[in-house]
Every structure is written in C-alpha cells, then in structure tokens.
Scaffold this motif. Structure first.
Motif, mmCIF file in Angstrom:
data_model
loop_
_atom_site.group_PDB
_atom_site.id
_atom_site.type_symbol
_atom_site.label_atom_id
_atom_site.label_comp_id
_atom_site.label_asym_id
_atom_site.label_seq_id
_atom_site.Cartn_x
_atom_site.Cartn_y
_atom_site.Cartn_z
ATOM 1 N N LEU A 84 2.123 -0.697 10.999
ATOM 2 C CA LEU A 84 2.832 -0.016 9.911
ATOM 3 C C LEU A 84 3.094 -0.952 8.732
ATOM 4 O O LEU A 84 3.154 -0.503 7.586
ATOM 5 N N THR A 85 3.229 -2.258 9.001
ATOM 6 C CA THR A 85 3.376 -3.200 7.890
ATOM 7 C C THR A 85 2.069 -3.257 7.099
ATOM 8 O O THR A 85 2.069 -3.346 5.869
ATOM 9 N N LEU A 87 0.160 -0.682 6.786
ATOM 10 C CA LEU A 87 0.157 0.572 6.009
ATOM 11 C C LEU A 87 1.069 0.449 4.781
ATOM 12 O O LEU A 87 0.708 0.905 3.683
ATOM 13 N N ILE A 88 2.226 -0.182 4.969
ATOM 14 C CA ILE A 88 3.156 -0.389 3.841
ATOM 15 C C ILE A 88 2.445 -1.196 2.744
ATOM 16 O O ILE A 88 2.461 -0.838 1.567
ATOM 17 N N VAL A 91 -0.250 0.941 0.966
ATOM 18 C CA VAL A 91 0.282 1.934 0.023
ATOM 19 C C VAL A 91 0.698 1.237 -1.280
ATOM 20 O O VAL A 91 0.383 1.710 -2.384
ATOM 21 N N ILE A 92 1.375 0.097 -1.156
ATOM 22 C CA ILE A 92 1.818 -0.624 -2.360
ATOM 23 C C ILE A 92 0.610 -1.086 -3.189
ATOM 24 O O ILE A 92 0.560 -0.889 -4.409
ATOM 25 N N LEU A 94 -2.388 0.128 -3.143
ATOM 26 C CA LEU A 94 -3.116 1.286 -3.671
ATOM 27 C C LEU A 94 -2.460 1.827 -4.925
ATOM 28 O O LEU A 94 -3.125 2.135 -5.910
ATOM 29 N N LEU A 241 2.641 -13.316 11.630
ATOM 30 C CA LEU A 241 2.352 -13.433 10.197
ATOM 31 C C LEU A 241 0.869 -13.726 9.956
ATOM 32 O O LEU A 241 0.264 -13.205 9.028
ATOM 33 N N VAL A 244 -0.702 -10.343 10.307
ATOM 34 C CA VAL A 244 -0.235 -9.300 9.382
ATOM 35 C C VAL A 244 -0.718 -9.582 7.957
ATOM 36 O O VAL A 244 -1.153 -8.662 7.253
ATOM 37 N N PHE A 248 -2.508 -7.068 5.560
ATOM 38 C CA PHE A 248 -1.682 -6.549 4.468
ATOM 39 C C PHE A 248 -2.544 -6.349 3.214
ATOM 40 O O PHE A 248 -2.331 -5.407 2.443
#
Lengths: 492, 61
Positions: A84-85, A87-88, A91-92, A94, A241, A244, A248
C-alpha cells in the motif's frame, strides 16, 4: 487432504481464456491506422476503460497472488504496508507527473520513456543508455513471471502438466496479444485480464472465508488467536526501506507503465485512468494480502524461505474448479504484465536504439524493427525461464532497484532546467553499477541496501555534474511549453 | 502571505508519506490486531486516493 487438479481441466480453462483474448485482440485491431505512434501508443487516443485497466493489469503481475501472499504469510501486516505504501507513492507520482508526461508526449511526439530523456537532454546517448538499462533489468523480471506460471502448473497438477507447458501457456498469448495490434490489442486484452483478475480473486476469497473458515467472524478470531504476531509490524525497518523505496518510484522507473501516460485521449481520460487504477490497486492489494493470512491458517508450517509456495499449496486444498478459476486469474495477471513489457521494450529498440544508431532511418524501418523484436523478447524471456540460469533471480530481484537510477533524471527533466546530459548519463551508469555490484556481491554498506546507494549516487552525480557542464540549449523552451500546457489544463 | 495551493498539496502528500513509515514503526509496532498497522495503512491509502481524486477534479480540457 491435497487434491491435484486434472490436466484436462487446466488446459480447457486456459484455452477458453486464450480464445476470449484472441477475440478481444481481433476487435481491437479494427480501425487501426499506420505508423509507430499508432502501433505502440494507440495514436494517443485510448479511452478511459482500457487506459485504466491496462495500467492496472500491467502493474499488478503474478507476484501479487504468489509472492505477496508468501510475504504476508511470513511477514504479516508489513507486507500489506509495503504494497500500500507503493500504491500511495504511485498515486502521488501519477497526480504530479502523469499530466506533465502526457502533455510533453503530445507537444513533442514522444513514443517511449527514454525518448523523452534523449530529446529533453538533447543527447541520443542518454536515451540509448536508459533503454539498455531497462532492457537489461526487465527481461529477467519478465522471465521470472514465466517461471512462476511453470512452477504453479507443475505443483497444481502434481507434475501432469510440466514446467515447460506452463511457461508456454504464458508465452504464446503474450506474443499474440502484443503483436496482433500493438498497444490496442494489449490494452483491450489487459482490460479483460484485469476483470478476470479481480473477479476470480474476489470469488476465491469469499469462498475461502465462508467455506473453509466459517465466515468473517470466525476467520478473524482464528487469525488473532493462532497467528497474532502476523498482525504486528515485524519487517525490520532498513530492509523494508530498501524494498519500499524502489517500488515507491515504480510509476516513473518502469518503462512499461511510463509509456501508458502517453495513451489517454484527453484530460478526462487521463484522470479516469489514474482514478481507475488506484481503486483497482487498492482492492487487489487488500484481496492479495488477505490470502496471505488465510493461507497461514489453511496451510500452516511453511518456512519463510519457501513461503511463496503458500498459494499453490492452498489451491490444492480447494475444489478443482475453484483452483482452476484462481489459476486462470494468476495467468491473466502474468500475461497482462509481460505483453506490456514486451511491447514497450520493442518500441524502445526501434526508437531509442535503432534510430539512435541510424539517425536517418525511416518510420517504416523503425516500426519493422520494433515489431521484429516482439517475438525476440517473448522468446528470449521464455528461453531464460527454461534455462533457469542462476543470475536470473538476482537480476530479477534488482530490476526495480536498477531502473531506480533513471528517476533523478526524470525528475530533473521536468523540474530543473540546469540539468545536463553528461551528468544524467554518468549518474545512470555509475548508479546501475553500484546497484549491480551490491546484488552480485551481496553487500549492503552500513546496512543500507545497494539500491539506495545507487539512487543516491545517481542523484548526486546529476546534481554536481550539472554545475560543471553545459545545460541543453532547448531546456528553457521545453519547460516553457510544458508549463503553458500545465496552466491551460490547470494541472498543479 | 498566502501559501500557493500546490505547496499545500505537496505538504499534505509529504505528510502522508511520512506517516506511512512513522506511525506503523512506532505507536502501532506491537499492536497485534488488524485494527493496528494493517488498518492504518489501509486507511492512509484510501485517504491518498481520495485526495488525489479531489486534486484531479480541477483539471480542465
């Protein structure tokens, strides 16, 4: 009790799914025009549903219902947090970058991600090296998808369907969907695959919770009682990290998703693409990580090293029809990722490698080279999967990290007019060498993964190098024209 | 002095990213419940998607 799935059932399901994809491909081809932009990016005229669903199906691969389930099985909630991180972050990125890339693509006629870098930095070498890094990093990643399907069919049918047949089940549709009508057939079959992915996984989840675990209440009670440690955060921070951060930036570093910012036909479609992808990703992540918890209750006892066997093992505990349906969803996830990768890499060979080496080449020549490389990449991925060379797993694991070194240059292309081609080029080369050495030698200096060192080196070299070299003459013009588009469409 | 709207959105998104790491790895680290880190990450992702949607509403053809 474990029940092997009959080979006939499996072949029948795959055949039905494949024929449905062929029909969709056939309809996608109707009305298709000529030229490179038409073939590789649907002439920037894709509608909202295929735009959103091809983005989603390209992003989410067989990793979700095999690898992520395994991670949740052994690491619990942290795996959910990881996905989900990602995905977060997506979205940012994008919301900020997709309109900029979309606008630049329309203004300057870009077809590939590395072409944007080459033209913005006014250096074909920047595009060439970026394209080489992408090809070197993604082919092993795509091969591992084939291997995943091969292992899955072998396990599900107790060896009745061999590994090679499983890999072939993924390779043939990949080749056909990518070649048939380029982006149009890929996007529309991806839309079908995304639908299959969500429907099959949700059906299986509801079946598992209700039929195997007695409903949501008893399931959650059992989870809290039998595996409470899974609900805590138990993935150590630094390795977390290290994984991720590369993911990210996936939306910028991976060319197969980057190229999709060129395809929406208008601003409303671009908005729906982002929104549709985000909702799909959210649902699919929740479903996938729930399977990790469910597998822990239904097939307990797997060691963390072999936790990615949890889903295949779980599928032997459910009725054959349910296993076959879920299997089809996993194949759909794999194929919808690989066909997009193959198509994007082929377009990069035509535009960023062939045209960079032969500047006077015609568009027809570029298209021919690009189309020729579709079977080349599909067969190369299949061959890698069949040979199963040791380094392929290492290369696959470092794919996101390796391409992360492109991200500073992509940021700079839109945000920093002072950035220069030599600095971008050197940053990419040194960055990818650091990531590669870290993976192949198995070292993480100061406990920090080599992907982060590679990213830091790439950014630092770009920053320092840009102050000692000359910025491209057209940077000002690029910024001004993109800026005008941002104002016109009220993008932030 | 008024802050630019773009700067406010950037600050909001940066805060979300920071929270995605800080909260689960501190206060929710040892909470053995789906209502701990699992629910927090789920909620944070939903909020990000909603904010992104609101931001995109102002885009014009």
């Amino acid at each position: 009790m474990s029940v092997a799935v009959e080979a006939g059932w499996l072949y029948a399901a795959v055949a039905a799914w494949f024929i449905a994809g062929c029909i969709v491909s056939h309809y996608a081809r109707r009305g298709m025009g000529r030229g490179v932009a038409e073939y590789f990016i649907a002439n920037r005229r894709l509608a909202a549903i295929p735009s959103a669903l091809t983005y989603a199906a390209t992003t989410y691969s067989a990793f979700m219902l095999v690898g992520l389930v395994g991670w949740t099985y052994s690491l619990g909630s942290s795996a959910h947090g990881f996905e989900l991180t990602y995905l977060i972050g997506t979205v940012i990125l994008l919301v900020y970058f997709a309109p900029r890339i979309w606008a630049a693509g329309r203004l300057f006629g870009y077809v590939t991600p590395s072409e944007l870098l080459a033209k913005r930095f006014e250096s074909r070498w920047v595009g060439l090296i970026a394209a080489f890094i992408c090809v070197a990093m993604i082919v092993p990643y795509a091969s591992v998808q084939f291997m995943g399907i091969g292992y899955l069919v072998e396990g599900l049918t107790d060896g009745a369907v061999p590994f090679a047949a499983g890999a072939l089940i993924a390779m043939v549709p990949t080749l056909i969907y990518a070649y048939w009508a380029g982006m149009r057939s890929v996007a529309w079959t991806d839309a079908l695959q995304a639908f299959i992915m969500i429907v099959t996984s949700l059906s299986m989840l509801l079946y598992a919770v209700n039929a195997l675990l007695g409903g949501w209440g008893p399931y959650l009670e059992r989870l809290s009682a039998e595996a409470p440690e899974l609900l805590k955060v138990n993935w150590p921070l630094l390795p977390y990290l290290g994984l991720v951060i590369p993911w990210f930036f996936f939306a910028l570093s991976n060319p197969q998703v980057f190229q999709r910012y060129y395809v929406p036909k208008d601003v409303a479609t671009l908005r729906r693409m982002i929104w549709g992808f985000a909702v799909f990703g959210f649902l699919y992540t929740v479903i996938s990580t729930q399977f990790g918890f469910i597998c822990r209750l239904v097939v307990p006892g797997l060691e963390p090293k072999v936790a990615d066997r949890a889903m295949p093992l779980f599928l032997t505990k459910v009725p054959a029809i349910m296993a076959v349906i879920t299997f089809t969803g996993i194949v759909a996830a794999a194929v919808s990722t690989i066909d997009s990768i193959v198509l994007t890499l082929s377009s990069m060979v035509g535009r960023d490698i062939y045209r960079a080496l032969r500047p006077g080449a015609s568009e027809d020549g570029e298209l021919l080279v690009g189309k020729l490389f579709i079977p080349v990449f599909a067969v190369a991925c299949f061959a890698f999967a069949m040979l199963r060379p040791g380094p392929i797993v290492v290369l696959s694991a470092m794919s996101s990290g390796g391409m992360l070194v492109l991200v500073p240059s992509i940021f700079a292309a839109f945000l920093w007019r002072r950035a220069t081609a030599p600095a971008a080029l050197l940053g990419m080369v040194v960055g990818v060498m650091i990531v590669g050495m870290g993976y192949f030698l198995g070292v993480s200096p100061l406990g920090v993964p080599s992907t982060i060192w590679g990213l830091a080196a790439s950014a630092a070299i770009l920053y320092v190098g840009s102050y000692v070299t000359k910025p491209p003459a057209g940077a000002e013009e690029f910024m001004r024209r993109v800026g005008e588009e941002l104002k016109k469409h009220e993008f932030y | 002095m008024r802050a630019r709207p773009g700067a406010l959105w950037l600050a909001a998104f940066m805060a979300i990213v920071a929270l995605a790491f800080i909260v689960p790895y501190t206060v929710l680290r040892d909470v053995a419940s789906l209502w701990g880190a699992y629910a927090f990450w789920t909620l944070l992702a939903a909020v990000t998607i909603a904010l992104g949607y609101i931001l995109m509403l102002r885009w014009r053809e």
